[in-house]
Design an enzyme around this catalytic site. Structure first.
Site, PDB file in Angstrom:
ATOM      1  N   ASP A   1     -43.694 -39.013  37.934  1.00 48.07           N
ATOM      2  CA  ASP A   1     -44.877 -39.088  38.792  1.00 48.07           C
ATOM      3  C   ASP A   1     -46.021 -39.709  37.996  1.00 48.07           C
ATOM      4  O   ASP A   1     -46.187 -39.432  36.816  1.00 48.07           O
ATOM      5  CB  ASP A   1     -45.216 -37.651  39.221  1.00 48.07           C
ATOM      6  CG  ASP A   1     -46.639 -37.495  39.705  1.00 48.07           C
ATOM      7  OD1 ASP A   1     -46.838 -37.489  40.923  1.00 48.07           O
ATOM      8  OD2 ASP A   1     -47.549 -37.384  38.854  1.00 48.07           O
TER       9      ASP A   1
ATOM     10  N   ASP B   1     -46.112 -43.493  44.015  1.00 51.30           N
ATOM     11  CA  ASP B   1     -46.307 -43.041  42.637  1.00 51.30           C
ATOM     12  C   ASP B   1     -45.262 -42.042  42.145  1.00 51.30           C
ATOM     13  O   ASP B   1     -45.412 -41.448  41.095  1.00 51.30           O
ATOM     14  CB  ASP B   1     -47.714 -42.463  42.464  1.00 51.30           C
ATOM     15  CG  ASP B   1     -47.974 -41.299  43.403  1.00 51.30           C
ATOM     16  OD1 ASP B   1     -47.107 -41.012  44.235  1.00 51.30           O
ATOM     17  OD2 ASP B   1     -49.038 -40.678  43.303  1.00 51.30           O
ATOM     18  N   GLU B   2     -44.190 -41.845  42.905  1.00 51.07           N
ATOM     19  CA  GLU B   2     -43.144 -40.907  42.474  1.00 51.07           C
ATOM     20  C   GLU B   2     -41.773 -41.567  42.639  1.00 51.07           C
ATOM     21  O   GLU B   2     -41.487 -42.141  43.687  1.00 51.07           O
ATOM     22  CB  GLU B   2     -43.141 -39.664  43.364  1.00 51.07           C
ATOM     23  CG  GLU B   2     -44.308 -38.731  43.179  1.00 51.07           C
ATOM     24  CD  GLU B   2     -44.264 -37.646  44.233  1.00 51.07           C
ATOM     25  OE1 GLU B   2     -44.061 -36.482  43.889  1.00 51.07           O
ATOM     26  OE2 GLU B   2     -44.406 -37.979  45.430  1.00 51.07           O
TER      27      GLU B   2
END
Lengths: 108, 430
Positions: B20, B116-117
């Protein structure tokens, strides 16, 4: 609903993806999947040449594996002509580049 | 053999990571603007408007109490020196793709879960790098060095535990790396309040609390059949699947694969929705937006090689307290992705169901998709071939030079949104 409990369902149903991001991912994946040309060594070329000649002279059915950036490409048939000058051969009325050949088998 | 000894202490099987990026949009902007490195920075929806919302806040801004999704005005009250930056969505997508490529240099099994992960299955390549922790540190250092973004890693034997490890521990510890073994759940995850569990929001937290399940452990230890009964009493008999889902999450049971091609699945429907800058009360104006949305939907279908059989149109009123509007669908005679054909159906729906009250949000979607390599020849539209050729040409122009380079004439009327919309991704500026 049941899908959430199967396969990748939990993650596919809960993710937040921008459509533009998905497009970028898929384009990148497609590039990764592009195939590289297989380089044949002398011995393998000799085998290909012998098989093509055999098909041409004895009207034997041949199965040729050709290079294609995305697909698995196989040509099956009888070699009608070989044009060394232009580097191409003809199977069932269609020309293919000799340089694209990645393998050949004479079918019994 | 050395490999097995190294990973032998943790549970056998797969090694999954959920990586993340910390305050992603804000971190990207900080890397782009080194002069703001030590200042509180936020990326906000529309900096000109105090009512714009915070999309991302850097750790310094967060230390002032600024939180994601609050109104810009509220953040400024807490931290008057805030650096405010307009979102640049295309840049964030590009950086996210760069990160994907870095992950892919360590394993081919990478599945982006959001911008974002991303999930990484490193089971097969771990022996090249050492322990899971060493590998995570290696990736973390590389991304920090190349892109200036701090990544956190939750590591476990499956995706749900990796996600849980990241959200509850890796984001909070000093190293940004946390390994959560399944055997360790009673001493770790199970002690946390149920509201900390993945997929449990504030409403579900209240429900679980009312059932006496205050911690994740209590939920995990409730026999599944009993939990199903408890949830049926509250939510009716269709809640069995959700009961099983929560129970599995609490117990860390998840056999889903890390699937790189996961975003290529054929869509169920293709749709676009737009919130208008002000209320639209005139039919002509609504029709302009409807045409623009239909064009976008059809363009996307054409690009992917689909035709849709069912058209849906939705309009929502401006007053959120007294909801008005409709959402209706109809089946066209034949599947299509020709803008004018789909638009005709969409207008028909609008005329039939719109009650004349002002509209703030409009959406169009096409479903029951089929591929467009075969289509029904129409007796009623002799120009179809010509229209399709025209659309192929305009689509190609748009692909090459941008959506705003060629638009329909109605789009340059005041009601038109196409020019404006082409500058945005996900409702925010590119």
């Amino acid at each position: 609903m049941r899908k959430k409990l199967e396969g990748n369902g939990l993650w596919e149903s809960s993710r937040m993806m921008l459509p533009e991001h998905k497009v970028a991912i898929n384009e990148h994946e497609a590039v990764l999947r592009r195939r590289q040309r297989v380089e044949l060594d002398e011995q393998e070329w000799e085998h290909v040449a012998r098989s093509v000649t055999e098909s041409l002279q004895q009207r034997q059915q041949i199965k040729l594996r050709l290079f294609h950036p995305i697909e698995e490409l196989t040509v099956i048939g009888i070699v009608d002509r070989v044009d060394q000058l232009k580097g191409r051969f003809m199977v069932d009325g269609e020309w293919f580049p000799i340089g694209d050949i990645e393998g050949a088998v004479i079918e019994e | 053999m050395a490999v097995e000894q190294q990973s032998g202490t943790s549970s056998p099987g797969r090694i999954i990571m959920l990586a993340d990026c910390q305050s992603f949009y804000a971190s990207v902007e900080k890397a782009e603007h080194p002069e703001y490195r030590d200042l509180p920075l936020v990326v906000a929806g529309d900096p000109e408007r105090r009512s714009g919302i915070i999309l991302a806040a850097c750790p310094i801004a967060k230390s002032f109490g600024v939180t994601t999704a609050e109104r810009l005005g509220d953040s400024l009250a807490k931290c008057p020196d805030l650096v405010i930056i307009k979102p640049r969505m295309q840049l964030y997508i590009d950086v996210s793709m760069l990160i994907t490529r870095i992950y892919q240099s360590f394993t081919d099994l990478v599945e982006p879960y959001s911008i974002d992960e991303q999930f990484l299955d490193v089971t097969g390549s771990l022996h090249l790098y050492g322990s899971p922790e060493e590998l995570a540190r290696m990736i973390q250092t590389r991304i920090q060095g190349e892109l200036g973004i701090y990544t956190r890693f939750g590591i476990a034997e499956n995706k749900i535990l990796a996600k849980t490890a990241c959200d509850n521990y890796a984001k909070k510890n000093a190293s940004g790396i946390y390994i959560l073994p399944k055997e360790g759940l009673p001493g770790t995850l199970w002690t946390l309040p149920v509201g900390k569990m993945f997929m449990v929001g504030s409403r579900m937290t209240r429900h679980f609390n009312a059932m006496g399940l205050e911690t994740i452990g209590k939920l995990a230890e409730t026999p599944l059949e009993k939990l199903k009964l408890m949830m049926r009493r509250k939510f009716g008999k269709n809640s069995d699947i959700n009961a099983e889902l929560y129970w599995r999450i609490a117990n860390g049971i998840d056999d889903s694969p890390v699937r790189p091609g996961t975003h290529e699945v054929a869509p169920q429907s293709v749709g676009h929705m737009m919130t208008l800058p002000h209320d639209y009360g005139r039919l002509e104006d609504i029709k302009v937006v409807l045409l623009e949305l239909t064009e976008l939907v059809c363009q996307r279908c054409r690009g992917k090689g689909y035709m849709g059989h069912v058209v849906s149109v939705g309009c929502m009123g401006a007053d959120y307290d007294r909801p008005s509007g409709f959402s209706r669908q109809m089946k066209m005679m034949d599947p299509s992705n020709v803008t004018n054909q789909v638009y005709r159906a969409a207008v028909e729906l609008l005329l039939r169901h719109w009650d004349g009250r002002p509209v703030r949000k409009v959406g169009v979607s096409l479903s029951q998709l089929s591929t467009d390599d075969e289509y029904q020849l129409s007796l009623f539209d002799p120009h179809r071939e010509k229209t399709m050729a025209l659309e192929r040409a305009t689509d190609a122009i748009k692909r090459k030079y941008g959506d705003a380079t060629i638009v329909r004439a109605v789009s340059i009327t005041p009601a038109g949104q196409a020019q404006h919309r082409s500058k945005k991704i996900g409702g925010h500026y590119k």
